[in-house]
Design an enzyme around this catalytic site. Sequence first.
Site, PDB file in Angstrom:
ATOM      1  N   GLU A 167     -10.545  16.878  86.733  1.00  9.63           N
ATOM      2  CA  GLU A 167      -9.743  15.970  85.908  1.00  9.63           C
ATOM      3  C   GLU A 167     -10.327  14.562  86.006  1.00  9.63           C
ATOM      4  O   GLU A 167     -10.263  13.785  85.079  1.00  9.63           O
ATOM      5  CB  GLU A 167      -8.289  15.983  86.400  1.00  9.63           C
ATOM      6  CG  GLU A 167      -7.338  15.204  85.521  1.00  9.63           C
ATOM      7  CD  GLU A 167      -5.941  15.142  86.094  1.00  9.63           C
ATOM      8  OE1 GLU A 167      -5.705  15.665  87.179  1.00  9.63           O
ATOM      9  OE2 GLU A 167      -5.089  14.524  85.425  1.00  9.63           O
ATOM     10  N   ARG A 188      -7.475  21.136 100.183  1.00  8.49           N
ATOM     11  CA  ARG A 188      -6.068  21.526 100.321  1.00  8.49           C
ATOM     12  C   ARG A 188      -5.878  23.022 100.138  1.00  8.49           C
ATOM     13  O   ARG A 188      -4.943  23.607 100.673  1.00  8.49           O
ATOM     14  CB  ARG A 188      -5.207  20.705  99.350  1.00  8.49           C
ATOM     15  CG  ARG A 188      -5.212  19.218  99.715  1.00  8.49           C
ATOM     16  CD  ARG A 188      -4.406  18.393  98.744  1.00  8.49           C
ATOM     17  NE  ARG A 188      -5.015  18.267  97.434  1.00  8.49           N
ATOM     18  CZ  ARG A 188      -5.908  17.340  97.093  1.00  8.49           C
ATOM     19  NH1 ARG A 188      -6.269  16.428  97.966  1.00  8.49           N
ATOM     20  NH2 ARG A 188      -6.418  17.303  95.886  1.00  8.49           N
TER      21      ARG A 188
HETATM   22  P1  AMP Z   1      -8.907  20.701  87.711  1.00  5.07           P
HETATM   23  O1  AMP Z   1     -10.273  21.233  88.031  1.00  5.07           O
HETATM   24  O2  AMP Z   1      -8.903  19.675  86.653  1.00  5.07           O
HETATM   25  O3  AMP Z   1      -7.934  21.832  87.450  1.00  5.07           O
HETATM   26  O4  AMP Z   1      -8.415  19.924  89.026  1.00  5.07           O
HETATM   27  C1  AMP Z   1      -7.884  20.636  90.107  1.00  5.07           C
HETATM   28  C2  AMP Z   1      -8.420  20.139  91.426  1.00  5.07           C
HETATM   29  O5  AMP Z   1      -8.417  18.718  91.508  1.00  5.07           O
HETATM   30  C3  AMP Z   1      -7.569  20.635  92.565  1.00  5.07           C
HETATM   31  O6  AMP Z   1      -8.401  20.932  93.680  1.00  5.07           O
HETATM   32  C4  AMP Z   1      -6.628  19.497  92.847  1.00  5.07           C
HETATM   33  O7  AMP Z   1      -6.388  19.359  94.215  1.00  5.07           O
HETATM   34  C5  AMP Z   1      -7.320  18.266  92.289  1.00  5.07           C
HETATM   35  N1  AMP Z   1      -6.470  17.496  91.361  1.00  5.07           N
HETATM   36  C6  AMP Z   1      -6.687  17.300  90.041  1.00  5.07           C
HETATM   37  N2  AMP Z   1      -5.753  16.533  89.491  1.00  5.07           N
HETATM   38  C7  AMP Z   1      -4.892  16.222  90.477  1.00  5.07           C
HETATM   39  C8  AMP Z   1      -3.675  15.461  90.537  1.00  5.07           C
HETATM   40  N3  AMP Z   1      -3.157  14.876  89.445  1.00  5.07           N
HETATM   41  N4  AMP Z   1      -3.043  15.368  91.727  1.00  5.07           N
HETATM   42  C9  AMP Z   1      -3.550  15.974  92.826  1.00  5.07           C
HETATM   43  N5  AMP Z   1      -4.688  16.703  92.841  1.00  5.07           N
HETATM   44  C10 AMP Z   1      -5.358  16.828  91.680  1.00  5.07           C
END
Ligand code: AMP
Length: 176
Positions: free
Chosen positions: A96, A59
Site C-alpha cells: 500500500e 506481524r
Molecule cells: P498490502 O500488500 O497492500 O495488502 O499490504 C499488507 C501488508 O502491509 C501487511 O503486511 C500489513 O501489515 C501492511 N499494511 C498495509 N497497510 C497497512 C495499514 N493501513 N495498517 C497497518 N499495516 C498495513
Amino acid sequence: MDTLKEAIRSIPDYPKAGIVFRDITTMLGDARAFRRAIDELVQPWAGTKIDKVAGIEARGFILGGAVAHQLSAGFIPIRKKGKLPHATVRIAYSLEYGLDEMEMHQDAVTPGERVILVDDLIATGGTAEGAVKLLKQIGAIVVAACFVVDLPDLGGAQKIRDLGVPVRTLIAFEGH
Ligand code: AMP
C-alpha cells in the site's frame, strides 16, 4: 468482533500522510483479544489436515506462530530479502505504501503440503499475492489466506480470491 476492533489502535498519517495505520500491538497486548483473534483465525481449520502455516514478516510471525501451534502444524517464515540463510525463492511485490521483495526457503514445503497463509492485515493484497505465488511455486497447496484486518475498499481480499485461494478476515475498516 467489536471487542477485537476496539483492541486495534488507529494511527493517522503513519508511515506517511494519508495512511491510517492499524496497529495490532494493542490487540497483542490484550490477552483476551489476542486469544480471541487466534481462536477465530483457527476455527474453520480445526480438525482438518493443515501441514504448515506460513506467516509474513513481521506481524504475521506472531499471529502465524500461534495459529500453527494451535493447529499442530509447522511454521514457515516469509521474510524480507536477505534475511534467510539457506537457498531461497524470491518475488517482488507492491505494498500500500511502497515496493519490496520477499523470500522463502525453497525447501520450506514438501510438494502437496496443505498450507495456510497468515498476516495481520490485507490492504491492496500485493503482499499476500506474492506470498501465495511463492508458496505455489514450491509446490504448496494454499488452503486459505487469513487476516485479522481487511481494508475492503482496497480490494486485496478479492485479488486473493481471484487466485483461487479462500480468504478469511475477522474485522474490516472502511477507507485506507
Ligand atoms: P498490502 O500488500 O497492500 O495488502 O499490504 C499488507 C501488508 O502491509 C501487511 O503486511 C500489513 O501489515 C501492511 N499494511 C498495509 N497497510 C497497512 C495499514 N493501513 N495498517 C497497518 N499495516 C498495513
